[in-house]
Design an enzyme around this catalytic site. Structure first.
Site, PDB file in Angstrom:
ATOM      1  N   ALA A 250       0.829  -1.209   0.000  1.00  0.00           N
ATOM      2  CA  ALA A 250       0.000   0.000   0.000  1.00  0.00           C
ATOM      3  C   ALA A 250       0.863   1.258   0.000  1.00  0.00           C
ATOM      4  CB  ALA A 250      -0.929  -0.010   1.205  1.00  0.00           C
ATOM      5  N   GLU A 371      -0.686   4.668   7.210  1.00  0.00           N
ATOM      6  CA  GLU A 371       0.346   3.786   6.626  1.00  0.00           C
ATOM      7  C   GLU A 371       1.723   4.151   7.166  1.00  0.00           C
ATOM      8  OE1 GLU A 371      -0.009   1.369   4.346  1.00  0.00           O
ATOM      9  OE2 GLU A 371      -2.149   1.561   3.947  1.00  0.00           O
TER      10      GLU A 371
HETATM   11  C1  LIG Z   1      -8.290   8.735   7.222  1.00  0.00           C
HETATM   12  C2  LIG Z   1      -7.553   7.588   7.821  1.00  0.00           C
HETATM   13  C3  LIG Z   1      -7.722   6.312   7.294  1.00  0.00           C
HETATM   14  C4  LIG Z   1      -7.068   5.227   7.878  1.00  0.00           C
HETATM   15  N1  LIG Z   1      -7.287   3.970   7.383  1.00  0.00           N
HETATM   16  C5  LIG Z   1      -6.772   2.893   8.045  1.00  0.00           C
HETATM   17  C6  LIG Z   1      -7.107   1.560   7.653  1.00  0.00           C
HETATM   18  O1  LIG Z   1      -7.803   1.365   6.647  1.00  0.00           O
HETATM   19  N2  LIG Z   1      -6.652   0.521   8.381  1.00  0.00           N
HETATM   20  C7  LIG Z   1      -5.879   0.706   9.486  1.00  0.00           C
HETATM   21  O2  LIG Z   1      -5.500  -0.286  10.119  1.00  0.00           O
HETATM   22  N3  LIG Z   1      -5.525   1.947   9.888  1.00  0.00           N
HETATM   23  C8  LIG Z   1      -5.963   3.043   9.194  1.00  0.00           C
HETATM   24  N4  LIG Z   1      -5.639   4.320   9.606  1.00  0.00           N
HETATM   25  C9  LIG Z   1      -4.859   4.465  10.843  1.00  0.00           C
HETATM   26  C10 LIG Z   1      -3.459   5.002  10.633  1.00  0.00           C
HETATM   27  O3  LIG Z   1      -2.639   4.027  10.077  1.00  0.00           O
HETATM   28  C11 LIG Z   1      -2.961   5.510  11.987  1.00  0.00           C
HETATM   29  O4  LIG Z   1      -3.656   6.719  12.251  1.00  0.00           O
HETATM   30  C12 LIG Z   1      -1.478   5.745  12.017  1.00  0.00           C
HETATM   31  O5  LIG Z   1      -0.781   4.533  11.987  1.00  0.00           O
HETATM   32  C13 LIG Z   1      -1.038   6.528  13.266  1.00  0.00           C
HETATM   33  O6  LIG Z   1      -1.588   5.997  14.418  1.00  0.00           O
HETATM   34  P1  LIG Z   1      -2.316   6.943  15.477  1.00  0.00           P
HETATM   35  O7  LIG Z   1      -3.299   7.748  14.758  1.00  0.00           O
HETATM   36  O8  LIG Z   1      -2.777   6.089  16.557  1.00  0.00           O
HETATM   37  O9  LIG Z   1      -1.204   7.931  15.956  1.00  0.00           O
HETATM   38  P2  LIG Z   1      -0.106   7.661  17.101  1.00  0.00           P
HETATM   39  O10 LIG Z   1       0.562   6.374  16.878  1.00  0.00           O
HETATM   40  O11 LIG Z   1      -0.743   7.893  18.422  1.00  0.00           O
HETATM   41  O12 LIG Z   1       0.901   8.820  16.790  1.00  0.00           O
HETATM   42  C14 LIG Z   1       0.726  10.185  17.270  1.00  0.00           C
HETATM   43  C15 LIG Z   1       2.005  10.954  16.992  1.00  0.00           C
HETATM   44  O13 LIG Z   1       3.069  10.376  17.752  1.00  0.00           O
HETATM   45  C16 LIG Z   1       4.152  10.082  16.913  1.00  0.00           C
HETATM   46  N5  LIG Z   1       4.837   8.882  17.409  1.00  0.00           N
HETATM   47  C17 LIG Z   1       4.302   7.684  17.769  1.00  0.00           C
HETATM   48  N6  LIG Z   1       5.276   6.829  18.155  1.00  0.00           N
HETATM   49  C18 LIG Z   1       6.445   7.495  18.013  1.00  0.00           C
HETATM   50  C19 LIG Z   1       7.804   7.152  18.228  1.00  0.00           C
HETATM   51  N7  LIG Z   1       8.191   5.951  18.639  1.00  0.00           N
HETATM   52  N8  LIG Z   1       8.742   8.088  17.989  1.00  0.00           N
HETATM   53  C20 LIG Z   1       8.389   9.322  17.530  1.00  0.00           C
HETATM   54  N9  LIG Z   1       7.136   9.690  17.310  1.00  0.00           N
HETATM   55  C21 LIG Z   1       6.173   8.790  17.547  1.00  0.00           C
HETATM   56  C22 LIG Z   1       3.546   9.850  15.555  1.00  0.00           C
HETATM   57  O14 LIG Z   1       4.495  10.071  14.525  1.00  0.00           O
HETATM   58  C23 LIG Z   1       2.452  10.893  15.535  1.00  0.00           C
HETATM   59  O15 LIG Z   1       2.976  12.132  15.161  1.00  0.00           O
HETATM   60  C24 LIG Z   1      -6.221   5.426   9.001  1.00  0.00           C
HETATM   61  C25 LIG Z   1      -6.035   6.717   9.485  1.00  0.00           C
HETATM   62  C26 LIG Z   1      -6.676   7.797   8.907  1.00  0.00           C
HETATM   63  C27 LIG Z   1      -6.462   9.158   9.467  1.00  0.00           C
END
Ligand SMILES: Cc1cc2nc3c(=O)[nH]c(=O)nc-3n(C[C@H](O)[C@H](O)[C@H](O)COP(=O)(O)OP(=O)(O)OC[C@H]3O[C@@H](n4cnc5c(N)ncnc54)[C@H](O)[C@@H]3O)c2cc1C
Lengths: 396, 246
Positions: A250, A371
Site C-alpha cells: 500500500a 500507513e
Molecule cells: C483517514 C484515515 C484512514 C485510515 N485507514 C486505516 C485503515 O484502513 N486501516 C488501518 O488499520 N488503519 C488506518 N488508519 C490508521 C493510521 O494508520 C494511523 O492513524 C497511524 O498509523 C497513526 O496511528 P495513530 O493515529 O494512533 O497515531 P499515534 O501512533 O498515536 O501517533 C501520534 C504521533 O506520535 C508520533 N509517534 C508515535 N510513536 C512514536 C515514536 N516511537 N517516535 C516518535 N514519534 C512517535 C507519531 O508520529 C504521531 O505524530 C487510518 C487513518 C486515517 C487518518
C-alpha cells in the site's frame, strides 16, 4: 468545480522509461478520472460522502488489484502500472486512491499471498469486479504507530474462533463486505481473519466529522464475541510481518499517488499564475511566484525519478521495506508542501472548491499520517542505516 | 458486416506547435500523440456499435511507421478486432488514400468509416479520395448513421437543418460530432489488445503529389485593450482608426 484542464508535467521525459502499455493504461485512467471523477468529486467531498457509484467504473479500469493474477480476476499487471494507476486516481482525489489502495493492497494482496485457494476463489474475483468491498483492520484506539501492542484477540472455541476487540480509523469499514482483521491468538501471535458483514456481534460504525479524505468513508470495526468460522483464518502467514507486508504494497502505491496530488497542485498553480493578473502583469512574472513554481517542478521531478526506480526494484522483487518507506515519506511530504505553496499562489481562490488545491491539502494530512506517520518512516530509515531501532526509548 | 475504420495519429490538443527544417516539418520533439479524435470518438465507436448490433468485424488501418503502434493498440483496446499498419510515412492525403485502397480493395469491406478531418491538418480529403479510388459512394460529415440490412440512413448537419441521405453498402462515410459517444477503454480491452492481430504490410509504392513549401504560425495574439463600459466613443474611435475594422 471548473473543467479539469490537467496536463501532466514530465520535465525529465520519464515517459520514455514506460512501456506503451503502461502509458496506455495511465492515460486511460487519466481520461476516466477526468470524465467521471473530476466533475463530481468536489461535491462529494463537501457532502463528506464516498461516491459509491464510481465502484463499477473503477473496477473496469483495473483500479482493484491490477497486479493480482488473471486466474483470480485481476489483470496480472506489473508494479509500475499499479503505481501509475494510483498516481492518476490520487491526481484527482486521495480519497478515491485510498479506497483503491485498501481494496488492492490491504485486502486482495493478503488474500492472494496468505489465503487458501478456496479463500482466493471466494473473494478475489468479486473484489476485483467491485462486487465486494473490503477493508483492513490493523489500527486500534490505543495502538496506532505501535500495532504489535494490539489487544484484539481470538480464542479457539472448537469449531470456530471467538473474536473480541475493536479497530479504529478503518477506511471503507462501514461499506465493507469483508474485513481483513489482524488479531492475536491465545499465544499472542498475530493472525489475519476474514470477518464478513452480518456476522453476529460485528459492527462497523462510521467516523464522522473528518476534515480530510472527506470523499472516503472511514469507520470502526467492533467485535463483540464474533464467531468466525475456522476456514476464515488466513493460513499462509502469521506474526506482525504479515500485515506489514501488506503495508509495503500500500505504501508503494501511496508513494505514486502522492505524486499525482502534487502534479495536480503544480499544474493548477502554473496555469493560474499565468492567467491571474496583478499589478498589470500575470503573477507568474514575479520572481517570488516563479521560485515557488520552480521548486515545485524540481521536487516533483525528483519524486518521479525516485518512484520510477522503486517501481523497477519492486518489479524485480528487490525493493526493501525501508526503500518503500523512504519513498512514501518523501513523496507525501513533498506533495503536502506543494499543496500549501500552490494554495498561496491561488490566493483567496485557493481556499474554494473551485480548485482542487485545498481538498488535496486536507487529504494529504491523512496520507502523511496513515500507513506509518512521517516520523515513524524517519525512524524506519534511521534504523535501516544505523542498525539501531529507536521506536522505544525504554530499552525494550 | 465487415467494417474498415481509418485512424490517423494527431498531436495532443495541448501540444506546443513548432517547426523544424526551415519551417518545412512539424517538430515532434516532446509532442504527445493521440488517435485523431474524429476517427476514434465517432468513426471507430460507431463502427463498433454497428458490429455489436449486427455482427461482423471492425478492422482499423493506419498508414504510418512503427512509432504509430501505440495509437493502433489503443484502437484495439477500445474494441477493434484487428489492425493493419501500412508501413509508409505518407506526406499527403492522396498518397495515404492510395495506400489504404491498395490494401482495402480486395478485402470486401461493407463500409469504410473515418473522421471528418484530422485535428492537425484539417484536410478533409481522405474520405472523398478513398471513395473515388474504390468506386464507392461517399457521404461526408455524417452526424448519425443507422443501418437496415445493407441500406444506411445518414444524417448530415447542414446550414439551418439536417439532410437525410440513404446509401447502399459498400460506401465511405466521414464522421462528425454526434455520430457516437467516445468510449474509454477498460482493463479487459487493454489486456485483450495485447493478443489481437496487428498486421504490418509494406506500401504499394504510391507517391505523394504535393510537397510542403513551408509552415507558418499564426501571428501572436495582440494585447487586449480594456475600454470602460461608459466610454463607447473611445471604442468606436479605436475600432475605426487603429483596428480599421469599421
Ligand atoms: C483517514 C484515515 C484512514 C485510515 N485507514 C486505516 C485503515 O484502513 N486501516 C488501518 O488499520 N488503519 C488506518 N488508519 C490508521 C493510521 O494508520 C494511523 O492513524 C497511524 O498509523 C497513526 O496511528 P495513530 O493515529 O494512533 O497515531 P499515534 O501512533 O498515536 O501517533 C501520534 C504521533 O506520535 C508520533 N509517534 C508515535 N510513536 C512514536 C515514536 N516511537 N517516535 C516518535 N514519534 C512517535 C507519531 O508520529 C504521531 O505524530 C487510518 C487513518 C486515517 C487518518
Amino acid at each position: 468545480m471548473s473543467t479539469d484542464r490537467f496536463q501532466a508535467p514530465d520535465y525529465y521525459q520519464l515517459d520514455e522509461l514506460y512501456t506503451d502499455e503502461q502509458k496506455l493504461i495511465r492515460d486511460t485512467v487519466r481520461e476516466y478520472a477526468k470524465a467521471n471523477i473530476s466533475p463530481i468529486i468536489e461535491d462529494f467531498a463537501q457532502k463528506s460522502e464516498y461516491p459509491k457509484q464510481l465502484i463499477p467504473g473503477l473496477a473496469e479500469i483495473g483500479a482493484f488489484g491490477p497486479y493480482i493474477p488473471e486466474q483470480y480476476g485481476g489483470a496480472g499487471l506489473d508494479q509500475i502500472t499499479y503505481g501509475l494507476i494510483m498516481q492518476e486516481l490520487e491526481r484527482v482525489d486521495s480519497g478515491i486512491r485510498s479506497a483503491a489502495s485498501v481494496q488492492s493492497s490491504l485486502v486482495m494482496y493478503p488474500i492472494w499471498k496468505y489465503g487458501s485457494e478456496e479463500q482466493r476463489m471466494k473473494y478475489l474475483p468479486k473484489l476485483a469486479k467491485g462486487e465486494m468491498i473490503g477493508c483492513f483492520g490493523l489500527t486500534e484506539p490505543d495502538h496506532g504507530s505501535n500495532p504489535s501492542g494490539m489487544i484484539t484477540n481470538f480464542k479457539d472455541n472448537g469449531d470456530h474462533y471467538l473474536l473480541n476487540g475493536a479497530k479504529m480509523w478503518i477506511t471503507n469499514s462501514p461499506i465493507a463486505d469483508v474485513a481483513v482483521v489482524w488479531a492475536k491468538n491465545e499465544e499472542g501471535r498475530i493472525h489475519g481473519l476474514l470477518v464478513e458483514k452480518g456476522m453476529e456481534g460485528f459492527t462497523a460504525p462510521e467516523t464522522k466529522g473528518k476534515w480530510s479524505l472527506r470523499a472516503s468513508i472511514t469507520g470502526e470495526l467492533v467485535f463483540d464475541n464474533v464467531k468466525v468460522p475456522k476456514e476464515n483464518l488466513l493460513p499462509g502467514r502469521s506474526g506482525l510481518g504479515a500485515p506489514l507486508s501488506c503495508l509495503d504494497s500500500a505504501r508503494y502505491g501511496i508513494a505514486w499517488g502522492a505524486i499525482g496530488a502534487a502534479m495536480d497542485c503544480y499544474d493548477s498553480a502554473l496555469r493560474y499564475s499565468k492567467e491571474r493578473i496583478q499589478f498589470d502583469r500575470p503573477i507568474a512574472s514575479f520572481q517570488l511566484v516563479q521560485k515557488k513554481l520552480a521548486e515545485m517542478i524540481t521536487e516533483i521531478t525528483k519524486a518521479q525519478l525516485l518512484t520510477w526506480r522503486l517501481g523497477v526494484l519492486r518489479d524485480e522483487g528487490k525493493a526493501t521495506t525501508a526503500q518503500i518507506s523512504m519513498a512514501k515519506r518523501n513523496n507525501v511530504e513533498m506533495a503536502l508542501k506543494i499543496a500549501r505553496e500552490a494554495r498561496q499562489i491561488h490566493g483567496g481562490m485557493g481556499i474554494t472548491g473551485e480548485y482542487s488545491i485545498m481538498r488535496h491539502m486536507m487529504n494529504l494530512e491523512s496520507v502523511v499520517t496513515y500507513e506509518g506517520t512521517h516520523d515513524i518512516h524517519l525512524l524506519i530509515t534511521g534504523m535501516d542505516i544505523t542498525g539501531i531501532p529507536s521506536f522505544r526509548n525504554d530499552g525494550k | 458486416m465487415k467494417i474498415l475504420v481509418c485512424i490517423s495519429k494527431a498531436p495532443d490538443t495541448t501540444a506546443k506547435i513548432a517547426f523544424t527544417d526551415n519551417n518545412t516539418a512539424f517538430d515532434t520533439n516532446g509532442v504527445q500523440f493521440i488517435v485523431n479524435p474524429y476517427d476514434e470518438w465517432y468513426a471507430l465507436v460507431r463502427g463498433l456499435e454497428l458490429k455489436e448490433q449486427n455482427g461482423g468485424s471492425v478492422t482499423v488501418v493506419n498508414v504510418g511507421l512503427a512509432e504509430n503502434e501505440p495509437i493502433i493498440r489503443k484502437a484495439l483496446a477500445i474494441g477493434a478486432d484487428e489492425a493493419v499498419r501500412i508501413n509508409v510515412n505518407p506526406t499527403d492525403a492522396l498518397q495515404t488514400a492510395k495506400e489504404i485502397v491498395a490494401f482495402a480493395k480486395a478485402e470486401g469491406f461493407d463500409m469504410v468509416l473515418l473522421g471528418k478531418e484530422t485535428i492537425d491538418y484539417n484536410g478533409s480529403q481522405l474520405g472523398g479520395m478513398i471513395a473515388e479510388l474504390m468506386d464507392m459512394p461517399y457521404v461526408s460529415l455524417a452526424s448519425k448513421l443507422e443501418m437496415e440490412g445493407t441500406t444506411a440512413t445518414i444524417h448530415r448537419d447542414i446550414q439551418g437543418g439536417t439532410e437525410v441521405v440513404e446509401v447502399t453498402a459498400p460506401f465511405v462515410i466521414s464522421a462528425a460530432k454526434g455520430m457516437a459517444e467516445a468510449r474509454i477503454p477498460n482493463m479487459r480491452g487493454i489486456m485483450a489488445a495485447r493478443t489481437k492481430p496487428l498486421k504490418v504490410v509494406e506500401g504499394s509504392g504510391a507517391n505523394a503529389s504535393t510537397t510542403i513549401a513551408n509552415y507558418e504560425l499564426p501571428p501572436a495574439k495582440g494585447e487586449c485593450h480594456y475600454i470602460d463600459a461608459d466610454n463607447a466613443a473611445e471604442l468606436i474611435e479605436l475600432l475605426h482608426n487603429e483596428a480599421k475594422v469599421i
